[in-house]
Scaffold this motif. Structure first.
Motif, mmCIF file in Angstrom:
data_model
loop_
_atom_site.group_PDB
_atom_site.id
_atom_site.type_symbol
_atom_site.label_atom_id
_atom_site.label_comp_id
_atom_site.label_asym_id
_atom_site.label_seq_id
_atom_site.Cartn_x
_atom_site.Cartn_y
_atom_site.Cartn_z
ATOM 1 N N LEU A 1 0.755 -1.438 -0.051
ATOM 2 C CA LEU A 1 0.094 -0.077 -0.049
ATOM 3 C C LEU A 1 0.845 1.193 0.028
ATOM 4 C CD1 LEU A 1 -2.765 -0.885 2.562
ATOM 5 C CD2 LEU A 1 -2.994 -0.584 -0.072
ATOM 6 N N ARG A 2 2.083 1.166 0.941
ATOM 7 C CA ARG A 2 2.825 2.442 0.815
ATOM 8 C C ARG A 2 3.698 2.564 -0.407
ATOM 9 N NH1 ARG A 2 4.246 1.282 7.151
ATOM 10 N NH2 ARG A 2 3.018 3.012 7.958
ATOM 11 N N THR A 3 3.953 1.430 -0.952
ATOM 12 C CA THR A 3 4.835 1.568 -2.530
ATOM 13 C C THR A 3 3.815 2.229 -3.336
ATOM 14 O OG1 THR A 3 6.065 -0.360 -1.915
ATOM 15 C CG2 THR A 3 5.928 0.161 -4.297
ATOM 16 N N TRP A 4 2.793 1.539 -3.451
ATOM 17 C CA TRP A 4 1.656 2.017 -4.423
ATOM 18 C C TRP A 4 1.283 3.787 -4.326
ATOM 19 C CZ3 TRP A 4 -4.131 2.779 -3.558
ATOM 20 C CH2 TRP A 4 -4.760 2.699 -4.710
ATOM 21 N N ALA A 5 0.889 4.085 -3.035
ATOM 22 C CA ALA A 5 0.802 5.475 -2.687
ATOM 23 C C ALA A 5 1.987 6.227 -2.886
ATOM 24 C CB ALA A 5 0.482 5.560 -1.298
ATOM 25 N N SER A 6 3.148 5.914 -2.676
ATOM 26 C CA SER A 6 4.378 6.504 -3.083
ATOM 27 C C SER A 6 4.552 6.773 -4.654
ATOM 28 C CB SER A 6 5.705 5.848 -2.365
ATOM 29 O OG SER A 6 6.871 6.511 -2.956
ATOM 30 N N GLN A 7 4.272 5.734 -5.329
ATOM 31 C CA GLN A 7 4.138 5.901 -6.884
ATOM 32 C C GLN A 7 3.234 7.049 -7.425
ATOM 33 O OE1 GLN A 7 3.773 1.962 -7.912
ATOM 34 N NE2 GLN A 7 5.941 1.331 -7.653
ATOM 35 N N LEU A 8 2.247 6.819 -6.620
ATOM 36 C CA LEU A 8 1.359 7.920 -7.093
ATOM 37 C C LEU A 8 1.339 9.506 -6.740
ATOM 38 C CD1 LEU A 8 -1.837 5.608 -6.403
ATOM 39 C CD2 LEU A 8 -1.179 6.140 -8.580
ATOM 40 N N THR A 9 1.992 9.656 -5.326
ATOM 41 C CA THR A 9 2.051 10.937 -4.947
ATOM 42 C C THR A 9 3.259 11.519 -4.741
ATOM 43 O OG1 THR A 9 2.256 9.957 -2.800
ATOM 44 C CG2 THR A 9 -0.059 10.289 -3.318
ATOM 45 N N GLY A 10 4.424 10.627 -5.200
ATOM 46 C CA GLY A 10 5.435 11.054 -4.989
ATOM 47 C C GLY A 10 6.084 11.437 -3.472
ATOM 48 N N GLN A 11 5.227 10.911 -2.652
ATOM 49 C CA GLN A 11 5.852 11.142 -1.306
ATOM 50 C C GLN A 11 6.620 9.945 -0.845
ATOM 51 O OE1 GLN A 11 4.777 14.510 -0.225
ATOM 52 N NE2 GLN A 11 4.373 13.408 1.629
ATOM 53 N N LYS A 12 7.715 10.186 -0.076
ATOM 54 C CA LYS A 12 8.585 9.130 0.502
ATOM 55 C C LYS A 12 8.136 8.589 2.034
ATOM 56 C CE LYS A 12 11.039 9.255 -3.087
ATOM 57 N NZ LYS A 12 10.718 8.500 -4.265
ATOM 58 N N ILE A 13 7.636 9.497 2.611
ATOM 59 C CA ILE A 13 6.914 9.192 4.073
ATOM 60 C C ILE A 13 5.736 9.803 3.995
ATOM 61 C CG2 ILE A 13 9.354 8.987 4.980
ATOM 62 C CD1 ILE A 13 9.086 11.910 6.167
ATOM 63 N N TRP A 14 5.054 9.069 5.120
ATOM 64 C CA TRP A 14 3.596 9.712 5.449
ATOM 65 C C TRP A 14 2.674 9.871 4.299
ATOM 66 C CZ3 TRP A 14 4.222 8.533 10.105
ATOM 67 C CH2 TRP A 14 5.405 9.214 10.925
ATOM 68 N N MET A 15 2.601 8.559 3.732
ATOM 69 C CA MET A 15 1.726 8.496 2.399
ATOM 70 C C MET A 15 0.314 8.061 3.151
ATOM 71 S SD MET A 15 4.934 7.269 1.061
ATOM 72 C CE MET A 15 4.840 5.717 2.079
ATOM 73 N N PRO A 16 -0.791 8.329 2.337
ATOM 74 C CA PRO A 16 -1.950 7.851 2.594
ATOM 75 C C PRO A 16 -2.133 6.453 2.292
ATOM 76 C CG PRO A 16 -2.149 9.299 0.665
ATOM 77 C CD PRO A 16 -0.751 9.389 1.102
ATOM 78 N N LEU A 17 -3.006 5.707 3.259
ATOM 79 C CA LEU A 17 -2.905 4.275 3.150
ATOM 80 C C LEU A 17 -4.349 4.209 2.677
ATOM 81 C CD1 LEU A 17 -1.683 2.841 6.409
ATOM 82 C CD2 LEU A 17 -0.369 3.042 4.222
ATOM 83 N N GLY A 18 -4.463 3.688 1.402
ATOM 84 C CA GLY A 18 -5.677 3.294 0.602
ATOM 85 C C GLY A 18 -6.274 1.810 1.001
ATOM 86 N N ILE A 19 -6.742 1.630 2.174
ATOM 87 C CA ILE A 19 -7.096 0.177 2.336
ATOM 88 C C ILE A 19 -8.144 -0.243 1.846
ATOM 89 C CG2 ILE A 19 -7.768 -1.391 4.276
ATOM 90 C CD1 ILE A 19 -6.046 0.346 6.034
ATOM 91 N N SER A 20 -9.299 0.841 1.498
ATOM 92 C CA SER A 20 -10.825 0.428 0.693
ATOM 93 C C SER A 20 -11.058 1.695 0.425
ATOM 94 C CB SER A 20 -11.295 -0.402 1.241
ATOM 95 O OG SER A 20 -12.293 0.362 2.339
ATOM 96 N N TYR A 21 -11.926 1.909 -0.718
ATOM 97 C CA TYR A 21 -12.781 3.256 -1.052
ATOM 98 C C TYR A 21 -13.231 3.919 0.451
ATOM 99 C CZ TYR A 21 -17.259 1.322 -1.123
ATOM 100 O OH TYR A 21 -18.474 0.469 -0.870
#
Length: 164
Positions: A57-77
């Motif tokens: 989840l963190r890897t996916w969020a990092s790729q989408l947002t460009g954030q390296k730390i404190w990414m949102p966690l998209g567990i479900s909609y």
């Protein structure tokens, strides 16, 4: 561990207790439940229960947002957790960030040097980041939430097409 239903989680907040660091789960029914486990373990358990891997989840969020730390966690909609700093650490390694469900955030406002997060139920939380930083984190969560909603829409549309 019997965490409240995923869709009703409004926030996961670090809290000190006599037993050490713990986590308060705030639900949409205005119940606050304290768990004597750290936030990291709480997040891992929540993700595991939803058959999600927190690292992916963190890897996916990092790729989408460009954030390296404190990414949102998209567990479900229904459960996109936005990390926001809510306290200073008493000792090194303490959790300082609370996770707020994007779906329950109503507004943010600036009050002098503070940023105030306002939830749908009227609760307010003081965030220790500047409003510009909070807006960035909310935009990142909105990206994750939008993609999860699109996946849901695509899946429902595909099912409807098969039924026709």
């Amino acid at each position: 561990m019997d965490i409240v239903q995923d869709r009703s989680i409004m926030a996961l907040l670090p809290q000190y207790s006599d037993l050490g660091d713990g986590t308060v789960v705030v639900d949409s029914m205005n119940k606050d439940v304290f768990y004597s486990m750290g936030q990291r373990a709480m997040l891992h358990n929540l993700c595991s229960r939803c058959c999600k891997d927190i690292h992916l989840l963190r890897t996916w969020a990092s790729q989408l947002t460009g954030q390296k730390i404190w990414m949102p966690l998209g567990i479900s909609y229904e459960l996109v957790l936005v990390p926001l700093k809510i306290r200073e650490a008493k000792i090194n390694g303490d959790a300082t960030v609370g996770y707020f469900n994007f779906n329950y955030i109503k507004d943010i406002r600036e009050n002098k040097d503070e940023t105030i997060l306002i939830m749908n139920d009227g609760r307010e939380y003081i965030i220790l980041w500047q409003i510009r930083t909070v807006r960035k984190h909310l935009r990142d969560a909105m990206i994750i939430h939008s993609l999860l909603m699109k996946k849901l829409d695509d899946m429902l549309w595909a099912r409807l097409q098969k039924g026709i």
